[in-house]
Design a protein around this motif. Structure first.
Motif, short mmCIF file in Angstrom:
data_model
loop_
_atom_site.label_atom_id
_atom_site.label_comp_id
_atom_site.label_asym_id
_atom_site.label_seq_id
_atom_site.Cartn_x
_atom_site.Cartn_y
_atom_site.Cartn_z
N ASP A 24 0.84 -1.19 0.00
CA ASP A 24 0.00 0.00 0.00
C ASP A 24 0.88 1.24 0.00
N THR A 54 6.50 3.14 -4.28
CA THR A 54 6.17 1.75 -4.55
C THR A 54 7.42 1.06 -5.07
N SER A 71 2.30 4.44 1.48
CA SER A 71 2.53 4.71 2.90
C SER A 71 3.44 5.92 3.07
#
Length: 547
Positions: free
Chosen positions: A489, A498, A491
């Motif tokens: 996810d 990512t 964050s």
């Protein structure tokens, strides 16, 4: 009323005992654990010194491990006081009876209901000659709701002596690891774990769904010994000179199984000291007692060259996190005076810097290759006092080149997430820096993921940046164990980055640089490593054992 009060008192006492003195029934017998707490006061259950194998002593010395025997009563597994014999830096806890596994779990099954938590099994490093599972506490894993398993395995002469035949095939330390993984798969459900969600740290084979390789690969030149048979007889020769001229493997086995463990350990250490040179940890043409390619036998672990297997995709195709620290060999070169003497030795005998896996037999070709390798770092100048260039060379030949090649080849067959750990914080414990070189040495990431006050690690004393780095690392690692994806996810902890899988199509090599800021970068040490690749390609063959 008094009777009812008494009954409730007995029930309360039983509950307290069941919580503070947990008993788990294994197929071999019952074990007693204890309740402990992390540095954040999170409770967990601790089981240490669980036998996963029969003690490898007497006739079982130099043999593949056998499953643990059964026992009567309740075995006390509330402490760990045994390490496997070390070939350097002896511990008072050293023993040949050392094949134990430790389990640290946030919860235990209740009423036949299992939490089925993800499991992370850590295999300690130490160049196949040192290391102890006690040095890797579970606090940060427990706080992230992951079960941690750590193991001891045979080291040095006990774990990696080989006569390169079926008498002592070798690789017993790796076979210990394999049996410990099997034990974990078969028993972890009894501790609240999911046997189908086991992630191992390090290179091994068996029942796991993912792996994390920190600063190592079976392609690293130090992971393979090409002269094991000679080493075995010369080691025995330290204790009995007749073996210096013997070629009888069975006689060697019988003799070495009959000597005391202390004498055998001392012989291994004496032999290593007699053949070691200051640059062994830099060029690393193969640790003295290291894995070998075995003759075919019922317990064989490695029977073919790993490079060819990897190149052909003949690997366990599970997701892998792998990477390096920015300047691995700082760990082995913290004394500038010793480092300068090493560089001068290389200049005086430049053949020393050519990896054996290049398999060059022609003397002129070997000399030309040595000059070409040095030129990558010094532009035709001697290493001399160029300490930073010397460290860069030793880092790349021992770690950067083989680990990136492993990632490149494996990425064609499975999911690879590649990283470089570049964060230079105080917990790393290496303060030396050389101009022109990076700053983070081998194993400096370990204190950020294994931290416990019982080992003198106090996160409360970390700087804020140290704390964030620790939180990032442990979350990336445990996310991977939970989801097979380190960044499932978006964050803020990861600065909304990512971490994508490695793909080398089109010439890219995207990796996560873990520094004070996280950053996706391309082409790790590109110019230097490409020159290395060009040199290997110029050899016109690919039948490498290491790279």
């Amino acid at each position: 009323m008094l009777y009812e009060t008494f009954i409730w008192f007995v029930i309360i006492i039983k509950v307290v005992l069941s919580i503070e003195d947990p008993i788990v029934e294994l197929p071999n017998g019952k074990i007693l654990g204890r309740l402990a707490t992390t540095y954040t006061n999170t409770p967990f259950y601790l089981f240490q010194k669980i036998p996963y194998a029969t003690p490898p002593v007497g006739a079982l010395r130099f043999k593949a491990p056998q499953p643990a025997q059964t026992w009567d009563g309740v075995l006390n597994t509330t402490y760990l006081d045994v390490s496997c014999y070390q070939q350097q830096g002896d511990l008072s806890s050293d023993s040949e009876d050392c094949l134990f596994v430790n389990v640290y779990t946030p919860t235990l099954p209740t009423n036949n209901e299992n939490a089925s938590l993800p499991v992370m099994l850590f295999i300690h490093g130490g160049a196949f000659i040192v290391g102890w599972s006690l040095h890797y506490p579970p606090d940060l894993f427990i706080d992230n709701e992951v079960i941690l398993v750590t193991i001891n395995y045979r080291l040095g002469v006990f774990g990696f002596l080989s006569t390169e035949d079926d008498v002592i095939p070798g690789n017993n330390g790796l076979k210990d690891q394999r049996l410990a993984i099997q034990w974990t798969h078969d028993n972890i459900h009894l501790f609240g774990g999911d046997p189908e969600r086991i992630t191992i740290f390090g290179e091994s084979a068996g029942l796991f769904r993912a792996a994390i390789l920190e600063s190592g690969s079976f392609l690293c030149p130090w992971t393979y010994q090409r002269n094991a048979r000679r080493i075995a007889f010369e080691t025995a020769g330290v204790l009995n000179s007749t073996f210096c001229t013997s070629d009888d493997s069975s006689a060697l086995l019988e003799f070495l199984q009959g000597v005391s463990s202390d004498d055998l350990d001392a012989a291994g250490q004496q032999y290593m000291e007699s053949v070691s040179t200051p640059w062994d940890y830099d060029v690393s043409q193969g640790i003295v007692y290291a894995p070998v390619i075995e003759v075919k036998n019922p317990d064989a672990f490695i029977t073919k060259k790993m490079y060819g297997l990897l190149q052909a995709g003949n690997i366990l195709k599970v997701p892998v996190i792998m990477g390096i620290n920015s300047e691995e060999n700082l760990l082995f070169n913290q004394d500038p005076v010793v480092l300068q003497s090493i560089l001068e030795a290389w200049d005086n005998n430049l053949d020393l810097i050519v990896p054996n896996d290049m398999q060059i037999t022609d003397s002129q070709q070997h000399a030309d290759m040595a000059k070409s390798i040095r030129d990558i770092y010094t532009n035709d100048e001697p290493f001399g006092t160029r300490l930073g260039d010397g460290v860069r060379y030793s880092t790349d030949t021992s770690f950067s080149r083989p680990v990136t090649k492993h990632a490149e080849l494996a990425s064609a067959f499975t999911e690879i997430y590649f990283y470089q750990f570049s964060y230079d914080g105080l917990p790393g414990h290496i303060s030396i820096h050389y101009d022109g070189a990076e700053s983070v040495g081998h194993a400096e990431e370990i204190p950020y993921i294994f931290c416990s006050s019982m080992l003198g690690c106090h996160i409360s004393e970390f700087t804020e940046s140290d704390k964030v780095t620790s939180q990032r690392l442990i979350t990336l690692w445990t996310n991977f164990a939970k989801y097979q994806n380190p960044t499932p996810d978006v964050s803020e902890l990861f600065q909304n980055i990512t971490w994508s899988q490695l793909s080398v199509e089109g010439g890219d090599f995207l990796f996560l640089d873990i520094n004070e800021q996280l950053e996706i970068k391309n082409h790790l040490k590109a110019e230097v490593l490409q020159k290395w690749n060009n040199l290997y390609e110029s050899l016109n063959f690919t039948d490498f054992d290491t790279y």
